[in-house]
Design an enzyme around this catalytic site. Structure first.
Site, PDB file in Angstrom:
ATOM      1  N   HIS A 126       0.818  -1.223   0.000  1.00  0.00           N
ATOM      2  CA  HIS A 126       0.000   0.000   0.000  1.00  0.00           C
ATOM      3  C   HIS A 126       0.845   1.263   0.000  1.00  0.00           C
ATOM      4  O   HIS A 126       0.342   2.341   0.318  1.00  0.00           O
ATOM      5  CB  HIS A 126      -0.963  -0.011   1.203  1.00  0.00           C
ATOM      6  CG  HIS A 126      -1.974  -1.115   1.124  1.00  0.00           C
ATOM      7  ND1 HIS A 126      -2.587  -1.649   2.224  1.00  0.00           N
ATOM      8  CD2 HIS A 126      -2.457  -1.798   0.056  1.00  0.00           C
ATOM      9  CE1 HIS A 126      -3.404  -2.609   1.838  1.00  0.00           C
ATOM     10  NE2 HIS A 126      -3.346  -2.723   0.530  1.00  0.00           N
ATOM     11  N   ALA A 242       2.552  -9.657  18.559  1.00  0.00           N
ATOM     12  CA  ALA A 242       3.653 -10.006  17.649  1.00  0.00           C
ATOM     13  C   ALA A 242       5.013  -9.784  18.309  1.00  0.00           C
ATOM     14  O   ALA A 242       5.932 -10.615  18.187  1.00  0.00           O
ATOM     15  CB  ALA A 242       3.551  -9.176  16.378  1.00  0.00           C
TER      16      ALA A 242
HETATM   17  C1  BV8 Z   1      -8.810  -2.055  -4.848  1.00  0.00           C
HETATM   18  C2  BV8 Z   1      -2.985   2.818   2.749  1.00  0.00           C
HETATM   19  C3  BV8 Z   1      -9.659  -2.154  -7.064  1.00  0.00           C
HETATM   20  C4  BV8 Z   1      -3.587   4.152   3.052  1.00  0.00           C
HETATM   21  C5  BV8 Z   1      -4.822   1.197   2.919  1.00  0.00           C
HETATM   22  C6  BV8 Z   1     -13.194  -7.311  -2.050  1.00  0.00           C
HETATM   23  C7  BV8 Z   1     -14.053  -7.493  -0.984  1.00  0.00           C
HETATM   24  C8  BV8 Z   1     -14.440  -6.412  -0.170  1.00  0.00           C
HETATM   25  C9  BV8 Z   1     -13.960  -5.109  -0.455  1.00  0.00           C
HETATM   26  C10 BV8 Z   1     -13.123  -4.926  -1.525  1.00  0.00           C
HETATM   27  C11 BV8 Z   1     -12.740  -6.006  -2.317  1.00  0.00           C
HETATM   28  N1  BV8 Z   1     -11.890  -5.541  -3.292  1.00  0.00           N
HETATM   29  C12 BV8 Z   1     -11.754  -4.207  -3.150  1.00  0.00           C
HETATM   30  C13 BV8 Z   1     -12.501  -3.806  -2.082  1.00  0.00           C
HETATM   31  C14 BV8 Z   1     -12.586  -2.420  -1.611  1.00  0.00           C
HETATM   32  C15 BV8 Z   1     -11.454  -2.071  -0.652  1.00  0.00           C
HETATM   33  C16 BV8 Z   1     -11.594  -2.863   0.625  1.00  0.00           C
HETATM   34  O1  BV8 Z   1     -10.953  -3.881   0.811  1.00  0.00           O
HETATM   35  N2  BV8 Z   1     -12.401  -2.320   1.533  1.00  0.00           N
HETATM   36  C17 BV8 Z   1     -12.539  -2.918   2.849  1.00  0.00           C
HETATM   37  C18 BV8 Z   1     -12.684  -1.785   3.876  1.00  0.00           C
HETATM   38  C19 BV8 Z   1     -13.751  -3.828   2.847  1.00  0.00           C
HETATM   39  N3  BV8 Z   1     -10.163  -2.288  -1.240  1.00  0.00           N
HETATM   40  C20 BV8 Z   1      -9.624  -1.310  -2.003  1.00  0.00           C
HETATM   41  O2  BV8 Z   1     -10.185  -0.254  -2.262  1.00  0.00           O
HETATM   42  C21 BV8 Z   1      -8.245  -1.580  -2.557  1.00  0.00           C
HETATM   43  N4  BV8 Z   1      -8.246  -1.235  -3.942  1.00  0.00           N
HETATM   44  O3  BV8 Z   1      -9.218  -3.146  -4.587  1.00  0.00           O
HETATM   45  O4  BV8 Z   1      -8.909  -1.456  -6.086  1.00  0.00           O
HETATM   46  C22 BV8 Z   1      -9.438  -1.434  -8.336  1.00  0.00           C
HETATM   47  C23 BV8 Z   1      -8.873  -2.138  -9.420  1.00  0.00           C
HETATM   48  C24 BV8 Z   1      -8.700  -1.472 -10.611  1.00  0.00           C
HETATM   49  C25 BV8 Z   1      -9.057  -0.113 -10.751  1.00  0.00           C
HETATM   50  C26 BV8 Z   1      -9.597   0.580  -9.664  1.00  0.00           C
HETATM   51  C27 BV8 Z   1      -9.787  -0.082  -8.445  1.00  0.00           C
HETATM   52  C28 BV8 Z   1      -7.213  -0.683  -1.895  1.00  0.00           C
HETATM   53  C29 BV8 Z   1      -7.056  -1.059  -0.451  1.00  0.00           C
HETATM   54  C30 BV8 Z   1      -5.863  -0.292   0.155  1.00  0.00           C
HETATM   55  C31 BV8 Z   1      -6.368   0.838   1.035  1.00  0.00           C
HETATM   56  N5  BV8 Z   1      -5.225   1.475   1.709  1.00  0.00           N
HETATM   57  N6  BV8 Z   1      -3.733   1.769   3.476  1.00  0.00           N
HETATM   58  C32 BV8 Z   1      -3.357   4.566   4.476  1.00  0.00           C
HETATM   59  O5  BV8 Z   1      -2.856   3.778   5.286  1.00  0.00           O
HETATM   60  O6  BV8 Z   1      -3.684   5.723   4.785  1.00  0.00           O
HETATM   61  S1  BV8 Z   1      -5.686   0.074   3.821  1.00  0.00           S
HETATM   62  C33 BV8 Z   1      -5.206   0.143   5.442  1.00  0.00           C
HETATM   63  O7  BV8 Z   1      -6.201  -0.514   6.165  1.00  0.00           O
HETATM   64  C34 BV8 Z   1      -3.957  -0.645   5.756  1.00  0.00           C
HETATM   65  O8  BV8 Z   1      -2.976  -0.521   4.777  1.00  0.00           O
HETATM   66  C35 BV8 Z   1      -4.436  -2.051   5.912  1.00  0.00           C
HETATM   67  O9  BV8 Z   1      -4.484  -2.723   4.692  1.00  0.00           O
HETATM   68  C36 BV8 Z   1      -5.838  -1.828   6.375  1.00  0.00           C
HETATM   69  C37 BV8 Z   1      -5.910  -2.021   7.865  1.00  0.00           C
HETATM   70  O10 BV8 Z   1      -5.913  -3.344   8.056  1.00  0.00           O
HETATM   71  P1  BV8 Z   1      -4.936  -3.981   9.138  1.00  0.00           P
HETATM   72  O11 BV8 Z   1      -3.538  -3.725   8.763  1.00  0.00           O
HETATM   73  O12 BV8 Z   1      -5.377  -5.382   9.285  1.00  0.00           O
HETATM   74  O13 BV8 Z   1      -5.193  -3.166  10.470  1.00  0.00           O
HETATM   75  P2  BV8 Z   1      -6.444  -3.303  11.463  1.00  0.00           P
HETATM   76  O14 BV8 Z   1      -6.364  -2.169  12.420  1.00  0.00           O
HETATM   77  O15 BV8 Z   1      -7.686  -3.525  10.654  1.00  0.00           O
HETATM   78  O16 BV8 Z   1      -6.155  -4.668  12.245  1.00  0.00           O
HETATM   79  C38 BV8 Z   1      -5.041  -4.748  13.117  1.00  0.00           C
HETATM   80  C39 BV8 Z   1      -4.970  -6.180  13.569  1.00  0.00           C
HETATM   81  O17 BV8 Z   1      -3.823  -6.305  14.412  1.00  0.00           O
HETATM   82  C40 BV8 Z   1      -6.175  -6.606  14.386  1.00  0.00           C
HETATM   83  O18 BV8 Z   1      -6.587  -7.894  13.965  1.00  0.00           O
HETATM   84  C41 BV8 Z   1      -5.634  -6.649  15.822  1.00  0.00           C
HETATM   85  O19 BV8 Z   1      -6.244  -7.690  16.569  1.00  0.00           O
HETATM   86  C42 BV8 Z   1      -4.193  -6.990  15.585  1.00  0.00           C
HETATM   87  N7  BV8 Z   1      -3.268  -6.534  16.626  1.00  0.00           N
HETATM   88  C43 BV8 Z   1      -3.410  -5.503  17.499  1.00  0.00           C
HETATM   89  N8  BV8 Z   1      -2.296  -5.424  18.284  1.00  0.00           N
HETATM   90  C44 BV8 Z   1      -1.463  -6.417  17.891  1.00  0.00           C
HETATM   91  C45 BV8 Z   1      -2.072  -7.127  16.844  1.00  0.00           C
HETATM   92  N9  BV8 Z   1      -1.485  -8.184  16.244  1.00  0.00           N
HETATM   93  C46 BV8 Z   1      -0.269  -8.559  16.687  1.00  0.00           C
HETATM   94  N10 BV8 Z   1       0.390  -7.928  17.684  1.00  0.00           N
HETATM   95  C47 BV8 Z   1      -0.188  -6.861  18.305  1.00  0.00           C
HETATM   96  N11 BV8 Z   1       0.472  -6.244  19.319  1.00  0.00           N
END
Ligand code: BV8
Ligand code: ZN
Length: 254
Positions: A126, A242
């Protein structure tokens, strides 16, 4: 968690012919970088649709840059934690490992530099908070200077064409870099073990990377304090942080 689970995870990773690793915000949580969905998470004050989208930037580039400037300052004050260092040391010893991260905080790269593993295969799916690109031409560059987001006319501009610069991250609704995505999925399909660390496995297409390892007959090992959609598909899913678990799973045994 019973030691046998951690021992089983360590043995599966150690004996992997080829390992691919997928990390999310949780791997940086122990460095003090807020996750997206957790308590105090980045999305708490803002919803992703509000800020991390091209539309948000078109509507209010100053507000979006204000959020990114805050995140950059926050991350620059953080250090890689034992999880980042354990992964960097593993990748130095086993440079065929592909480390795929969803994170834009640059902490994996900083940990790799610290152990001289700069030739490792790190895929920043990303993008990075510390790279910018032009909204109008092909200019892109590393950028760590503080960004003054107090007014539109103070935002960073392209030295080549004068247009607004933006963070070189992938926003929702934007396609990922084709090369990075291809490398991540090719590595996952060719891996016999996918180690998934600190991701809620909600964002696609990143969340599908472990499924490519499963589809080619490999297994998933998960490290996360919480269960996720990947947990039922995991050979072992360790409930823990982690920074506490990775050094043991990745420790050198020979
Ligand atoms: C695209 C950069 C197509 C920006 C980010 C299929 C199904 C459903 C939806 C979609 C799909 N395909 C596409 C979509 C839409 C969308 C999407 O996925 N939406 C989600 C919300 C449903 N995806 C997109 O738009 C992607 N683009 O598919 O384009 C396309 C093709 C051609 C032409 C045009 C378009 C783009 C997605 C990228 C978005 N950018 N980041 C920025 O950061 O500002 S996403 C951002 O959020 C992160 O990069 C990361 O990917 C995501 C967060 O997720 P996590 O990293 O998992 O973080 P989170 O807080 O959620 O979880 C943390 C975890 O850690 C938890 O489980 C917690 O329990 C755990 N944890 C906590 N403490 C600890 C721990 N683990 C270990 N140790 C600890 N101490
Ligand atoms: Zn330009």
């Amino acid at each position: 968690m019973r030691d046998s689970e951690a021992d089983k995870a360590r043995s599966l990773v150690e004996r992997a012919r080829r390992l691919v690793v997928l990390t999310g915000a949780g791997v940086s949580a122990d460095s003090g970088v807020p996750t997206f969905r957790g308590e105090g998470g980045l999305w708490k004050r803002h919803r992703p649709e509000e800020l991390a989208t091209p539309g948000a930037f078109d509507r209010d580039p100053r507000l979006v840059w204000e959020w990114y400037a805050w995140r950059r300052e926050r991350v620059l004050a953080c250090e890689p934690n034992p999880a980042h260092h354990a992964l960097a040391d593993w990748c130095r010893r086993r440079p065929e490992t592909c480390l795929v991260t969803q994170n834009v905080d640059g902490l994996h790269a900083r940990a790799a530099e610290a152990v001289g593993a700069v030739d490792g295969r790190l895929v920043e799916l990303h993008g990075s908070l510390f790279r910018v690109r032009c909204t109008a031409c092909a200019y892109r560059a590393a950028h760590t200077d503080p960004v003054d987001a107090t007014a539109l006319d103070r935002l960073p501009r392209c030295p080549d064409c004068g247009a607004l610069l933006r963070p070189a991250v992938v926003w929702f609704g934007e396609p990922l870099d084709g090369g990075a995505l291809a490398e991540a999925f090719a590595s996952a399909s060719g891996a016999d073990v996918c180690l998934v660390v600190g991701t809620s496995a909600v964002v696609h297409p990143a969340a599908s990377i472990p499924l490519a390892t499963l589809a080619s007959g490999g297994i998933v090992v998960e490290v996360n304090p919480d269960a996720t959609a990947l947990t039922p598909r995991s050979e072992v899913s360790l409930r823990g942080r982690a920074a506490l678990l990775l050094p043991g799973i990745l420790r050198r045994t020979r």
